[in-house]
Design a protein around this motif. Structure first.
Motif, PDB file in Angstrom:
ATOM      1  N   ARG A   1       8.405  24.651  48.398  1.00 48.36           N
ATOM      2  CA  ARG A   1       8.285  24.846  49.844  1.00 48.36           C
ATOM      3  C   ARG A   1       6.932  24.349  50.366  1.00 48.36           C
ATOM      4  O   ARG A   1       6.826  23.876  51.495  1.00 48.36           O
ATOM      5  N   ARG A   2       5.905  24.460  49.528  1.00 47.65           N
ATOM      6  CA  ARG A   2       4.576  23.997  49.930  1.00 47.65           C
ATOM      7  C   ARG A   2       4.468  22.473  49.872  1.00 47.65           C
ATOM      8  O   ARG A   2       3.476  21.895  50.318  1.00 47.65           O
ATOM      9  N   GLY A   3       5.471  21.827  49.314  1.00 53.65           N
ATOM     10  CA  GLY A   3       5.481  20.365  49.293  1.00 53.65           C
ATOM     11  C   GLY A   3       4.689  19.745  48.172  1.00 53.65           C
ATOM     12  O   GLY A   3       4.387  18.540  48.208  1.00 53.65           O
ATOM     13  N   PHE A   4       4.353  20.552  47.144  1.00 54.88           N
ATOM     14  CA  PHE A   4       3.624  19.991  46.008  1.00 54.88           C
ATOM     15  C   PHE A   4       4.570  19.145  45.153  1.00 54.88           C
ATOM     16  O   PHE A   4       5.745  19.485  44.962  1.00 54.88           O
TER      17      PHE A   4
ATOM     18  N   LEU B   1      -5.150  18.493  42.794  1.00 55.72           N
ATOM     19  CA  LEU B   1      -4.471  19.568  43.503  1.00 55.72           C
ATOM     20  C   LEU B   1      -5.463  20.360  44.343  1.00 55.72           C
ATOM     21  O   LEU B   1      -6.646  20.505  43.980  1.00 55.72           O
ATOM     22  N   SER B   2      -4.998  20.890  45.433  1.00 56.70           N
ATOM     23  CA  SER B   2      -5.817  21.794  46.235  1.00 56.70           C
ATOM     24  C   SER B   2      -6.029  23.081  45.455  1.00 56.70           C
ATOM     25  O   SER B   2      -5.384  23.333  44.425  1.00 56.70           O
ATOM     26  N   MET B   3      -6.918  23.919  45.945  1.00 56.54           N
ATOM     27  CA  MET B   3      -7.170  25.186  45.269  1.00 56.54           C
ATOM     28  C   MET B   3      -5.899  26.034  45.235  1.00 56.54           C
ATOM     29  O   MET B   3      -5.575  26.651  44.215  1.00 56.54           O
TER      30      MET B   3
ATOM     31  N   LEU C   1       7.908  31.601  42.014  1.00 52.03           N
ATOM     32  CA  LEU C   1       6.743  30.750  42.249  1.00 52.03           C
ATOM     33  C   LEU C   1       7.124  29.278  42.336  1.00 52.03           C
ATOM     34  O   LEU C   1       6.539  28.508  43.111  1.00 52.03           O
ATOM     35  N   SER C   2       8.119  28.866  41.541  1.00 56.75           N
ATOM     36  CA  SER C   2       8.573  27.471  41.591  1.00 56.75           C
ATOM     37  C   SER C   2       9.165  27.153  42.951  1.00 56.75           C
ATOM     38  O   SER C   2       8.965  26.059  43.497  1.00 56.75           O
TER      39      SER C   2
END
Length: 615
Positions: free
Chosen positions: A69-72, A37-39, A63-64
């Motif tokens: 939305r961030r595509g994780f 995962l990115s930071m 947060l979920s």
């Protein structure tokens, strides 16, 4: 609920079906972010799991949503935190979407995940979605937990879906009976089932639904007892309420005795349910005894308890007892009589035929400012009608409508009955016109009373016209309507009209039965006695009756023997046809008359009863 220390399900040992314990899923939050995962992703992952551990469900959902939305990519810890937060906040749409995301990502779905989304559906009363989730679990080879089934039961009950409640309770029953790994529900689960089934007994339910729900409640209560569950206060009260709705007074009393023997202290709700069950069967003595016990134990009876006692007094035809109960309420000045109390008292007046007391009760309600409704007036009108006080019936109808209250069809029919008894056909016809003007549709009972009014007024031709016009007015005559007209037209010696009615019955698909021939024979025999018809007419009807497979009953035998008395030869011939002696038939009839202390009573009110036989 998951995440609150509940012991999870162990391996079921059935084809690889497995239920992951909720604490194992909670432990996923301790593993930290997955590698790669990115930071930003790692920080967001940690924030979600920390919010889940602290129980901040709204933060988890916020947060979920940001995570998606961030595509994780969805992973097991985030998915579990999300569905658990959905359960707490009732966000069923997010929970269902997360199940789909997990399935697409190849993350194992467990009964706990489904349970969380089912709890969310329960919060928002999404019964169809809850049933779809249960079906989806079955297709995935997963068995629901007791908590999951409880959620579905509550959901369906709140939506008024009694059929679905029964279906889910059957599913629970099947899980309990599993051959190798039976589900072991707690007493809480049984209470949830009974409460859900009792949802089918609410005020908005139809009577068959109410009774079906009550029967199912008692079945579940018995199953809990058979499973040696620790029956609690709620369980007994569910069962007592079911007994009340079903009128099972004996079982209600047995349960109440058992309830007290098990150390429970009855409150007003427990007392009121067992009292109401006894009241439904008219056990006024039992109800009054329970009322005394309540006072002795320091439990203040409420209006429902007093109303039950009045209902019992009404069914036992004890108006003085009902009036005494009302006085007790007023003297104690703790529980004010409600409009239901006055309705129960008016029913007691109706049963006793005491129209004066009924009027006094209405006036007392008016003085005390008690809210009137159509039921109170309807009961008073019924009492006056039964007493034949036509003037009071009409004045109460006018007063009722002056208050903006609308009589129902039964109230109008009682008014018509009073007019019929007083031979006031014109007033009866004006009531029919008033019914149509206020859009209250007459029913078959209403028209039967109008037919009786025509009979009393000697308007026989109008009777045939009324029968013919009823379908055009939206009411199809039933066999009772035809029988009323057949008896009257026979008495009027109008044989062609009698034949016409029999023909009309055939054309309209109403099959003449034994009572139809009895009505025609009795009526024509009265005309024979009056010298208006020859004996051949009722004898011919007797032949038709027997050819249709109907045996002449006592009323027919009495009518024929009485009508043939002047012609001993014909009477002897009838004795051979009927297989009885005239002297025996008439003697038996005289004994019946003597037993009942009268000469046979009136012609009835036409609401669901066949015309009584003549003499």
């Amino acid at each position: 609920a998951p995440g609150r220390g509940r012991v999870g399900f162990e391996s079921q040992g059935m084809g690889g079906f497995r239920r992951s314990p909720a604490d194992e899923l909670d432990a996923l939050w301790q593993d930290g972010p997955p590698p790669g995962l990115s930071m930003e992703g790692a920080d967001l992952h940690s924030a979600i799991t920390e919010a889940a551990i602290s129980g901040d469900h709204q933060k988890v959902l916020t947060l979920s949503s940001k995570w998606r939305r961030r595509g994780f990519a969805v992973d097991a810890p985030v998915a579990w935190a999300t569905v658990k937060a959905c359960a707490a906040r009732g966000v069923w749409e997010v929970g269902a979407a997360m199940l789909n995301d997990m399935e697409e990502a190849g993350i194992e779905l467990t009964p706990n995940h489904y349970e969380c989304v089912l709890r969310a559906c329960d919060r928002k009363e999404r019964w169809q979605e809850s049933l779809a989730l249960l079906s989806r679990m079955s297709e995935a080879g997963l068995r629901p937990s007791a908590t999951a089934l409880e959620s579905a039961l509550r959901c369906c009950s709140k939506a008024g879906q009694i059929e679905m409640v029964i279906a889910v309770s059957d599913r629970l029953r099947a899980e309990v009976a599993h051959p190798t790994a039976p589900l072991r529900p707690s007493m809480r689960t049984y209470n949830t089932v009974m409460r859900a089934l009792a949802g089918g007994t609410g005020p908005g339910r139809q009577d068959p639904e109410r009774k079906r729900g009550a029967v199912a409640v008692l079945q579940v209560f018995d199953e809990a007892r058979a499973a040696q569950m620790p029956l609690d206060d709620a369980a007994y009260k569910h069962a007592l309420r079911a007994c009340d709705l079903l009128g099972k007074s004996d079982r209600a009393q047995d349960l109440f005795t058992e309830y007290r023997a098990n150390g429970f202290v009855p409150d007003v709700l427990a007392y009121s349910n067992v009292m109401s069950a006894c009241a439904r069967t008219g056990r006024v003595g039992h109800v009054l005894k329970l009322l005394q016990e309540m006072r002795a134990e320091g439990v203040q009876p409420n209006a429902f308890c007093y109303n039950s006692a009045m209902v019992a007094a009404t069914k036992a035809n004890r108006l003085p007892t009902a009036l005494q109960l009302m006085r007790q309420m007023e003297e104690e000045a703790v529980v004010a009589p409600t409009k239901h109390t006055y309705a129960a008292l008016l029913r007691a007046c109706s049963g006793a035929g005491d129209w004066r007391t009924a009027i006094q009760i209405l006036r007392r309600m008016e003085r005390l400012g008690v809210e009137f409704d159509s039921v109170h007036y309807g009961l008073a009108i019924n009492t006056c009608s039964r007493a034949g006080i036509t003037s009071k019936v009409m004045s109460l109808l006018n007063e009722m409508q002056g208050r903006g209250l609308h009589p129902d069809v039964a109230t109008f029919t009682n008014g018509l009955s009073a007019c019929a008894q007083e031979n006031q056909l014109n007033r009866a016809l004006s009531l029919i016109e008033r019914m149509y003007s206020v859009e209250v549709a007459p029913d078959v009972a209403t028209y039967n009373v109008l037919l009786q009014a025509c009979d009393r007024a000697g308007k026989y031709a109008e009777m045939v016209g009324l029968i013919e016009s009823m379908p055009k007015l939206g009411v199809e005559p039933n066999v009772i309507n035809y029988n009323t007209a057949l008896r009257s037209l026979g008495r009027a010696a109008d044989v062609p009209a009698v034949r016409k009615l029999f023909s009309l019955m055939g054309k309209r698909g109403v099959t003449p039965d034994q009572s139809s021939y009895r009505a025609a024979i009795n009526g024509t025999c009265e005309a024979v006695i009056a010298g208006q018809l020859p004996l051949n007419v009722p004898v011919g009807l007797l032949d038709e009756m027997q050819s249709q497979g109907f045996a002449p009953d006592q009323a027919v035998r009495v009518a024929l023997m009485t009508a043939s008395a002047p012609d001993r030869e014909r009477q002897a011939w009838l004795e051979g046809v009927l297989g009885c002696k005239a002297v025996d038939v008439l003697r038996a009839e005289q004994r019946t008359v003597t037993m009942w202390g009268g000469s046979g009573g009136g012609r009835g009110r036409g609401r669901g009863t066949a015309p009584p036989r003549g003499r």
